[in-house]
Design a protein around this motif. Structure first.
Motif, PDB file in Angstrom:
ATOM      1  N   LEU A 127      14.130   9.308   6.614  1.00 46.27           N
ATOM      2  CA  LEU A 127      13.451   8.189   7.258  1.00 46.27           C
ATOM      3  C   LEU A 127      12.547   8.619   8.408  1.00 46.27           C
ATOM      4  O   LEU A 127      12.089   7.786   9.187  1.00 46.27           O
ATOM      5  CB  LEU A 127      14.489   7.175   7.751  1.00 46.27           C
ATOM      6  N   CYS A 128      12.289   9.918   8.513  1.00 42.16           N
ATOM      7  CA  CYS A 128      11.232  10.423   9.388  1.00 42.16           C
ATOM      8  C   CYS A 128       9.982  10.564   8.525  1.00 42.16           C
ATOM      9  O   CYS A 128      10.020  11.244   7.493  1.00 42.16           O
ATOM     10  CB  CYS A 128      11.605  11.791   9.970  1.00 42.16           C
ATOM     11  N   LYS A 129       8.890   9.945   8.946  1.00 43.06           N
ATOM     12  CA  LYS A 129       7.722   9.917   8.071  1.00 43.06           C
ATOM     13  C   LYS A 129       6.437  10.230   8.831  1.00 43.06           C
ATOM     14  O   LYS A 129       6.343  10.029  10.048  1.00 43.06           O
ATOM     15  CB  LYS A 129       7.604   8.547   7.400  1.00 43.06           C
ATOM     16  N   LEU A 130       5.467  10.704   8.068  1.00 46.41           N
ATOM     17  CA  LEU A 130       4.114  10.864   8.591  1.00 46.41           C
ATOM     18  C   LEU A 130       3.449   9.488   8.630  1.00 46.41           C
ATOM     19  O   LEU A 130       3.952   8.518   8.054  1.00 46.41           O
ATOM     20  CB  LEU A 130       3.309  11.801   7.692  1.00 46.41           C
ATOM     21  N   LEU A 131       2.314   9.389   9.310  1.00 46.68           N
ATOM     22  CA  LEU A 131       1.556   8.144   9.260  1.00 46.68           C
ATOM     23  C   LEU A 131       1.008   7.983   7.849  1.00 46.68           C
ATOM     24  O   LEU A 131       0.453   8.921   7.274  1.00 46.68           O
ATOM     25  CB  LEU A 131       0.423   8.170  10.289  1.00 46.68           C
ATOM     26  N   PRO A 132       1.155   6.804   7.256  1.00 44.94           N
ATOM     27  CA  PRO A 132       0.849   6.624   5.837  1.00 44.94           C
ATOM     28  C   PRO A 132      -0.643   6.601   5.514  1.00 44.94           C
ATOM     29  O   PRO A 132      -1.441   6.001   6.230  1.00 44.94           O
ATOM     30  CB  PRO A 132       1.483   5.272   5.517  1.00 44.94           C
ATOM     31  N   THR A 133      -0.982   7.247   4.425  1.00 48.58           N
ATOM     32  CA  THR A 133      -2.316   7.168   3.841  1.00 48.58           C
ATOM     33  C   THR A 133      -2.287   6.078   2.767  1.00 48.58           C
ATOM     34  O   THR A 133      -1.210   5.620   2.371  1.00 48.58           O
ATOM     35  CB  THR A 133      -2.705   8.500   3.191  1.00 48.58           C
ATOM     36  N   PRO A 134      -3.436   5.659   2.252  1.00 50.05           N
ATOM     37  CA  PRO A 134      -3.436   4.684   1.147  1.00 50.05           C
ATOM     38  C   PRO A 134      -2.612   5.153  -0.051  1.00 50.05           C
ATOM     39  O   PRO A 134      -1.921   4.351  -0.682  1.00 50.05           O
ATOM     40  CB  PRO A 134      -4.925   4.565   0.798  1.00 50.05           C
ATOM     41  N   MET A 135      -2.634   6.433  -0.360  1.00 53.54           N
ATOM     42  CA  MET A 135      -1.856   6.949  -1.483  1.00 53.54           C
ATOM     43  C   MET A 135      -0.362   6.872  -1.202  1.00 53.54           C
ATOM     44  O   MET A 135       0.438   6.529  -2.073  1.00 53.54           O
ATOM     45  CB  MET A 135      -2.257   8.390  -1.798  1.00 53.54           C
ATOM     46  N   ASP A 136       0.046   7.160   0.052  1.00 55.67           N
ATOM     47  CA  ASP A 136       1.455   7.109   0.423  1.00 55.67           C
ATOM     48  C   ASP A 136       2.039   5.723   0.209  1.00 55.67           C
ATOM     49  O   ASP A 136       3.181   5.575  -0.230  1.00 55.67           O
ATOM     50  CB  ASP A 136       1.637   7.504   1.898  1.00 55.67           C
ATOM     51  N   TRP A 137       1.270   4.711   0.552  1.00 61.30           N
ATOM     52  CA  TRP A 137       1.813   3.357   0.558  1.00 61.30           C
ATOM     53  C   TRP A 137       1.476   2.535  -0.668  1.00 61.30           C
ATOM     54  O   TRP A 137       2.287   1.781  -1.151  1.00 61.30           O
ATOM     55  CB  TRP A 137       1.336   2.637   1.819  1.00 61.30           C
ATOM     56  N   GLU A 150       7.314  11.954  -6.497  1.00 63.39           N
ATOM     57  CA  GLU A 150       8.194  12.842  -5.741  1.00 63.39           C
ATOM     58  C   GLU A 150       7.391  13.796  -4.856  1.00 63.39           C
ATOM     59  O   GLU A 150       7.790  14.093  -3.725  1.00 63.39           O
ATOM     60  CB  GLU A 150       9.089  13.636  -6.692  1.00 63.39           C
ATOM     61  N   LYS A 151       6.276  14.265  -5.354  1.00 64.02           N
ATOM     62  CA  LYS A 151       5.426  15.156  -4.568  1.00 64.02           C
ATOM     63  C   LYS A 151       4.879  14.444  -3.341  1.00 64.02           C
ATOM     64  O   LYS A 151       4.833  15.001  -2.239  1.00 64.02           O
ATOM     65  CB  LYS A 151       4.281  15.685  -5.432  1.00 64.02           C
ATOM     66  N   ILE A 152       4.471  13.187  -3.521  1.00 65.35           N
ATOM     67  CA  ILE A 152       3.986  12.378  -2.393  1.00 65.35           C
ATOM     68  C   ILE A 152       5.111  12.157  -1.391  1.00 65.35           C
ATOM     69  O   ILE A 152       4.936  12.322  -0.180  1.00 65.35           O
ATOM     70  CB  ILE A 152       3.434  11.022  -2.894  1.00 65.35           C
ATOM     71  N   ASN A 153       6.300  11.795  -1.899  1.00 63.91           N
ATOM     72  CA  ASN A 153       7.448  11.541  -1.025  1.00 63.91           C
ATOM     73  C   ASN A 153       7.858  12.778  -0.233  1.00 63.91           C
ATOM     74  O   ASN A 153       8.242  12.684   0.934  1.00 63.91           O
ATOM     75  CB  ASN A 153       8.636  11.030  -1.837  1.00 63.91           C
ATOM     76  N   ASP A 154       7.806  13.932  -0.867  1.00 64.93           N
ATOM     77  CA  ASP A 154       8.206  15.172  -0.190  1.00 64.93           C
ATOM     78  C   ASP A 154       7.406  15.388   1.085  1.00 64.93           C
ATOM     79  O   ASP A 154       7.943  15.849   2.102  1.00 64.93           O
ATOM     80  CB  ASP A 154       8.025  16.372  -1.126  1.00 64.93           C
ATOM     81  N   SER A 155       6.120  15.064   1.039  1.00 65.05           N
ATOM     82  CA  SER A 155       5.266  15.214   2.223  1.00 65.05           C
ATOM     83  C   SER A 155       5.434  14.031   3.168  1.00 65.05           C
ATOM     84  O   SER A 155       5.709  14.209   4.362  1.00 65.05           O
ATOM     85  CB  SER A 155       3.804  15.347   1.801  1.00 65.05           C
ATOM     86  N   PHE A 156       5.308  12.815   2.635  1.00 68.59           N
ATOM     87  CA  PHE A 156       5.331  11.600   3.451  1.00 68.59           C
ATOM     88  C   PHE A 156       6.646  11.459   4.210  1.00 68.59           C
ATOM     89  O   PHE A 156       6.664  11.083   5.392  1.00 68.59           O
ATOM     90  CB  PHE A 156       5.085  10.393   2.549  1.00 68.59           C
ATOM     91  N   GLU A 157       7.760  11.764   3.560  1.00 68.57           N
ATOM     92  CA  GLU A 157       9.079  11.620   4.176  1.00 68.57           C
ATOM     93  C   GLU A 157       9.530  12.876   4.905  1.00 68.57           C
ATOM     94  O   GLU A 157      10.711  13.023   5.241  1.00 68.57           O
ATOM     95  CB  GLU A 157      10.102  11.239   3.100  1.00 68.57           C
ATOM     96  N   MET A 158       8.603  13.784   5.140  1.00 71.29           N
ATOM     97  CA  MET A 158       8.852  14.992   5.920  1.00 71.29           C
ATOM     98  C   MET A 158      10.036  15.801   5.396  1.00 71.29           C
ATOM     99  O   MET A 158      10.839  16.329   6.148  1.00 71.29           O
ATOM    100  CB  MET A 158       9.050  14.636   7.399  1.00 71.29           C
TER     101      MET A 158
END
Length: 272
Positions: A127-137, A150-158
């Motif tokens: 639940l630690c995350k980067l600031l979301p991009t349009p693709m993330d959200w 999963e690849k997106i989540n790996d980065s977005f969810e740190m």
């Protein structure tokens, strides 16, 4: 003034789960006060719990998660030195509030702190995350390939970070936000343009601009956590509308601050 206050926003909640959350918060010798802000269509939850430290507020309508919490956040006289935004599906051991209070007292530059959060089976929630991009959200909601998601989540969810270490994170989950009252008075409350999903992103980002917003793994809490937007078409579209609102506010593809913050966060906490 209370040392710690908290709000739980209610909406037709499961009684057993809510009682566990209330009990977790009140099981302390500290001076605390809890506000139950009920967005439900009826006040059936009014008599769920009696304690002089608990105040029930029936809203007669559902104006959203952030708006419910703002009933208290807009009134500094009702808040303690620290105020906890608390989901109704959270539980934690006695002593948790004391440790978070001491941590904030020792670090005056922190505006928000979130502990380590696990599922009931003990599995870590990222639940630690980067600031979301349009693709993330938005993009990942419609991508049919789990490998890409999963690849997106790996980065977005740190997931590249070491969740056993403290981190200054630009986006901490709104399920448990331990906030400094003076900081809320300075940066403002939840943006009520967001009904639900994303209001925590917006508020934490505003706090992060001026203060540290810390992940603190020396304290652990349990979060039942059901991804409602994955199960309900109505909640799914609420999630999409929240993402669109947030991105309209902060920037879709041209958000220099987001790019710089995310780059710095990856550099500081990459565990590769």
């Amino acid at each position: 003034m209370c040392k710690i206050t908290a709000t739980i926003v209610l909406y037709k909640n499961r009684t057993y789960e809510l009682l566990e959350t209330i009990d977790s918060f009140l099981k302390t010798e500290m001076d605390v006060r809890l506000y139950l802000v009920d967005n439900s269509p009826t006040d059936d939850l009014k008599s769920i719990f009696y304690d002089s430290r608990v105040e029930y507020i029936f809203m007669h309508s559902n104006n959203g998660f952030g708006a419910g919490h703002n009933v208290i956040l807009r009134n500094p006289e009702k808040m303690g030195k620290y105020h906890l935004v608390l989901n109704p599906d959270i539980s934690f051991k006695e002593g948790t509030l004391e440790r978070l209070y001491d941590y904030m007292e020792s670090n005056s530059d922190i505006g928000n702190v979130m502990p380590r959060i696990v599922y009931p089976n003990g599995e870590l929630q990222y639940l630690c995350k980067l600031l979301p991009t349009p693709m993330d959200w938005i993009g990942r909601m419609f991508i049919p390939f789990s490998s890409i998601k999963e690849k997106i989540n790996d980065s977005f969810e740190m997931r590249f970070a070491d969740y056993d270490k403290e981190m200054n994170v630009p986006y901490l989950s709104g399920c448990f936000m331990f906030l400094r009252k003076s900081v809320i008075e300075e940066v403002g409350v939840f943006d009520e343009g967001i009904f639900m999903y994303g209001e925590d992103t917006d508020l934490n980002r505003r706090i992060y601009q001026k203060y540290r917003t810390m992940y603190y793994p020396k304290v652990t809490i349990t979060h039942a956590f059901e991804k409602g937007s994955h199960k309900s078409l109505r909640l799914f579209w609420i999630h999409v509308k929240a993402a669109v609102y947030y991105l309209n506010k902060w920037g879709w593809f041209f958000d220099k601050e987001r790019r710089e913050i995310n780059k710095k966060t990856k550099l500081n906490y990459s565990n590769l």
